[in-house]
Structures are given as C-alpha cells and as structure tokens.
Design a protein around this motif. Structure first.
Motif, mmCIF file in Angstrom:
data_model
loop_
_atom_site.group_PDB
_atom_site.id
_atom_site.type_symbol
_atom_site.label_atom_id
_atom_site.label_comp_id
_atom_site.label_asym_id
_atom_site.label_seq_id
_atom_site.Cartn_x
_atom_site.Cartn_y
_atom_site.Cartn_z
ATOM 1 N N PRO A 78 0.815 -1.228 0.000
ATOM 2 C CA PRO A 78 0.000 0.000 0.000
ATOM 3 C C PRO A 78 0.841 1.268 0.000
ATOM 4 C CG PRO A 78 -0.731 -1.541 1.705
ATOM 5 C CD PRO A 78 0.606 -2.018 1.228
ATOM 6 N N VAL A 79 2.158 1.112 0.201
ATOM 7 C CA VAL A 79 3.066 2.253 0.240
ATOM 8 C C VAL A 79 4.237 2.003 -0.701
ATOM 9 C CG1 VAL A 79 2.473 2.854 2.621
ATOM 10 C CG2 VAL A 79 4.401 1.305 2.171
ATOM 11 N N ASP A 80 4.990 3.078 -0.948
ATOM 12 C CA ASP A 80 6.235 2.959 -1.699
ATOM 13 C C ASP A 80 7.288 3.773 -0.968
ATOM 14 O OD1 ASP A 80 7.945 2.102 -3.652
ATOM 15 O OD2 ASP A 80 7.097 3.318 -5.274
ATOM 16 N N PHE A 81 8.538 3.384 -1.098
ATOM 17 C CA PHE A 81 9.635 4.149 -0.510
ATOM 18 C C PHE A 81 10.940 3.753 -1.193
ATOM 19 C CE2 PHE A 81 8.913 0.436 2.230
ATOM 20 C CZ PHE A 81 10.169 -0.147 2.294
ATOM 21 N N GLU A 82 11.965 4.561 -0.983
ATOM 22 C CA GLU A 82 13.268 4.319 -1.585
ATOM 23 C C GLU A 82 14.085 3.363 -0.724
ATOM 24 O OE1 GLU A 82 15.361 7.856 -2.719
ATOM 25 O OE2 GLU A 82 13.514 8.857 -3.321
ATOM 26 N N LEU A 83 14.807 2.487 -1.406
ATOM 27 C CA LEU A 83 15.672 1.520 -0.736
ATOM 28 C C LEU A 83 17.095 2.056 -0.659
ATOM 29 C CD1 LEU A 83 14.607 -1.719 -2.639
ATOM 30 C CD2 LEU A 83 13.671 -0.861 -0.490
ATOM 31 N N GLY A 84 17.796 1.700 0.404
ATOM 32 C CA GLY A 84 19.215 2.004 0.464
ATOM 33 C C GLY A 84 19.954 1.280 -0.655
ATOM 34 N N LYS A 85 21.024 1.882 -1.123
ATOM 35 C CA LYS A 85 21.804 1.276 -2.199
ATOM 36 C C LYS A 85 22.294 -0.105 -1.789
ATOM 37 C CE LYS A 85 25.587 2.259 -5.406
ATOM 38 N NZ LYS A 85 26.665 3.225 -5.764
ATOM 39 N N LEU A 86 22.088 -1.075 -2.667
ATOM 40 C CA LEU A 86 22.448 -2.479 -2.500
ATOM 41 C C LEU A 86 21.472 -3.266 -1.630
ATOM 42 C CD1 LEU A 86 26.350 -2.345 -2.132
ATOM 43 C CD2 LEU A 86 24.990 -2.622 -4.204
ATOM 44 N N TRP A 87 20.528 -2.596 -0.985
ATOM 45 C CA TRP A 87 19.493 -3.329 -0.263
ATOM 46 C C TRP A 87 18.595 -4.028 -1.290
ATOM 47 C CZ3 TRP A 87 17.714 -2.527 5.130
ATOM 48 C CH2 TRP A 87 18.673 -1.866 5.918
ATOM 49 N N VAL A 88 18.174 -5.235 -0.994
ATOM 50 C CA VAL A 88 17.393 -6.035 -1.939
ATOM 51 C C VAL A 88 16.039 -6.382 -1.322
ATOM 52 C CG1 VAL A 88 17.295 -8.171 -3.269
ATOM 53 C CG2 VAL A 88 19.486 -7.003 -2.944
ATOM 54 N N ALA A 89 14.966 -5.999 -2.009
ATOM 55 C CA ALA A 89 13.609 -6.268 -1.531
ATOM 56 C C ALA A 89 13.074 -7.555 -2.150
ATOM 57 C CB ALA A 89 12.687 -5.105 -1.868
ATOM 58 N N LYS A 90 12.294 -8.285 -1.363
ATOM 59 C CA LYS A 90 11.689 -9.523 -1.835
ATOM 60 C C LYS A 90 10.335 -9.714 -1.180
ATOM 61 C CE LYS A 90 12.527 -14.511 -2.195
ATOM 62 N NZ LYS A 90 13.487 -15.616 -1.893
ATOM 63 N N THR A 91 9.350 -10.068 -1.990
ATOM 64 C CA THR A 91 8.013 -10.355 -1.457
ATOM 65 C C THR A 91 8.052 -11.592 -0.576
ATOM 66 O OG1 THR A 91 6.909 -9.383 -3.385
ATOM 67 C CG2 THR A 91 5.647 -10.973 -2.092
ATOM 68 N N VAL A 92 7.339 -11.536 0.522
ATOM 69 C CA VAL A 92 7.213 -12.693 1.409
ATOM 70 C C VAL A 92 5.882 -13.365 1.122
ATOM 71 C CG1 VAL A 92 7.089 -13.483 3.801
ATOM 72 C CG2 VAL A 92 8.626 -11.595 3.192
ATOM 73 N N ALA A 93 5.930 -14.611 0.718
ATOM 74 C CA ALA A 93 4.709 -15.354 0.417
ATOM 75 C C ALA A 93 3.844 -15.476 1.657
ATOM 76 C CB ALA A 93 5.050 -16.737 -0.126
ATOM 77 N N GLU A 94 2.543 -15.512 1.454
ATOM 78 C CA GLU A 94 1.619 -15.573 2.588
ATOM 79 C C GLU A 94 1.885 -16.787 3.466
ATOM 80 O OE1 GLU A 94 -3.184 -15.519 3.544
ATOM 81 O OE2 GLU A 94 -2.469 -15.249 1.497
#
Length: 223
Positions: A78-94
């Motif tokens: 529901p939100v968006d934001f900037e990631l720190g450089k080299l930080w990697v985002a991944k969806t967590v399955a339910e």
C-alpha cells in the motif's frame, strides 16, 4: 557486531538471521568502515526532512543513505519508498509470512535485505487490513512483541504521511544484554503498514539507520 558464539543454541538463531525468509540472506544497511560508521551519505538532493530531530537515539548524526531504487519494483504494498543502495527487496509469500507469526493484526509482506551492503538484519514491511490510525496501528503491532522492554513511542512524519514510531529493546540471545529495534506505522486507504528495523545486535541496528531514514523520509501511499 560481536562475533563470539559461546552458547550452542545461538547457532540456530544466527543461521535464521543470516538466511531470512524464503531462503534469502540477511543484511542490513550501507557498507561500513572499520569504525562502524555508515559509508552511505546524503546527496545534495537529499531531503532535509530525512534528518531526525535532535534527541532521537542515534539519529542526530545519521545521514540519508544513497538510494538504490524503489521497493515497489519488488513488492506490491500500500506504500512505496526508496531503498538504500544495494538493499534487496523480496516479497514474502503468505504461507511463509504465516509461519513467521503475526504481530497483532499484521503479517510480513516484504523483506528488504541488506546483506549485499554489508550488514546483518532486515527492514521488514508488515501489512494489515486495519483502518486504525498510525498510533493505534503501532500499538496493535507491538502487542506481538512480548519481550519488548521500555517503549519510546512518538508521533512523527514519514514522507508525506502522518506516522507513529517506537524504539525499544529486545533481549540479545547471542551477545547477552539487549539489542535495539525500531518500528514505524502509517495508515493508508488500503490498510495500515509497519516498517520494522531489526538487526542481529545494536551495532548492526545503528549501522542500518541511514537506509531506514531514507525509507522513512520517502514514504508515500500508493493510490
């Protein structure tokens, strides 16, 4: 970070923190020098609102981390934001999120791993269908922190959103003593969201703050 592991039971905990959910390794922030100071610095265009108010623990000297992209590139939130450089985002399955356990009415929806940036820990994004305001949403989330010590709750701003934030301590099963944690809650038309910053110990937590401040200052609700 204290690298001594004298108690066998702590090995399993360290393995969990290093692995993260869904097999992803742990990590927590911008590269650090031998003195433990974050190498990520604010650019000339960094918003001044990203620097915390004086008196907030470890925020006085924290500079905004360099951006490495948007969390929305990897996680639908529901939100968006900037990631720190080299930080990697991944969806967590339910299914994985349920195994991790609920925090009040919240489940983990996204993990932002900074192992590639040189730290151990996660910035986790928890979501709920709750229509509670930021302060009530944070109180709800904190009901799941059964071992939390004294809590310092404050109202603040996160990007363009009204927010509530808490800093607190949990027992440190690896090094002994306590380790700092931090959580930030906002309310959106699509439900409440909590950003939680952990860390394997307090030193790691402090080194991750530059990326946390970047996320907090750039937070927006998605339409």
């Amino acid at each position: 970070m204290n690298a001594r592991f004298s108690v066998p039971a702590t090995a399993a905990l360290l393995a969990l923190l290093l692995t993260g959910c869904g097999g992803q390794g742990a990590g927590t922030g911008a590269p650090t020098s031998s003195a433990g100071t974050s190498a990520a610095t604010s650019s000339a265009a960094a918003p001044t609102s990203a620097i915390a108010k004086p008196g907030e623990p470890w925020f006085d000297d924290v500079k905004v981390a360099e951006s490495g992209g948007k969390v929305s590139a990897a996680c639908q939130l529901p939100v968006d934001f900037e990631l720190g450089k080299l930080w990697v985002a991944k969806t967590v399955a339910e299914s994985t999120s349920t195994v991790m356990g609920k925090q009040g009415d919240f489940l983990v929806a996204c993990e932002v791993d900074a192992k590639p940036a040189g730290n151990i820990g996660f910035l986790r994004v928890w979501t709920s269908k709750s229509t509670l305001d930021a302060s009530k949403a944070l109180e709800n989330f904190m009901t799941g922190e059964k071992k939390a010590g004294k809590q310092e709750i404050r109202t603040t701003a996160a990007g363009s959103l009204a927010a509530a934030e808490v800093s607190y301590k949990l027992p440190d099963p690896i090094n002994g003593g306590e380790r700092f944690q931090r959580a930030l809650a906002v309310s959106t038309p699509k439900g409440a969201v909590v950003l939680h910053l952990g860390g394997i110990d307090t030193d790691e937590h402090k080194q991750m703050l530059a990326a946390y401040v970047l996320a907090r200052s750039s937070l927006t609700a998605k339409g």
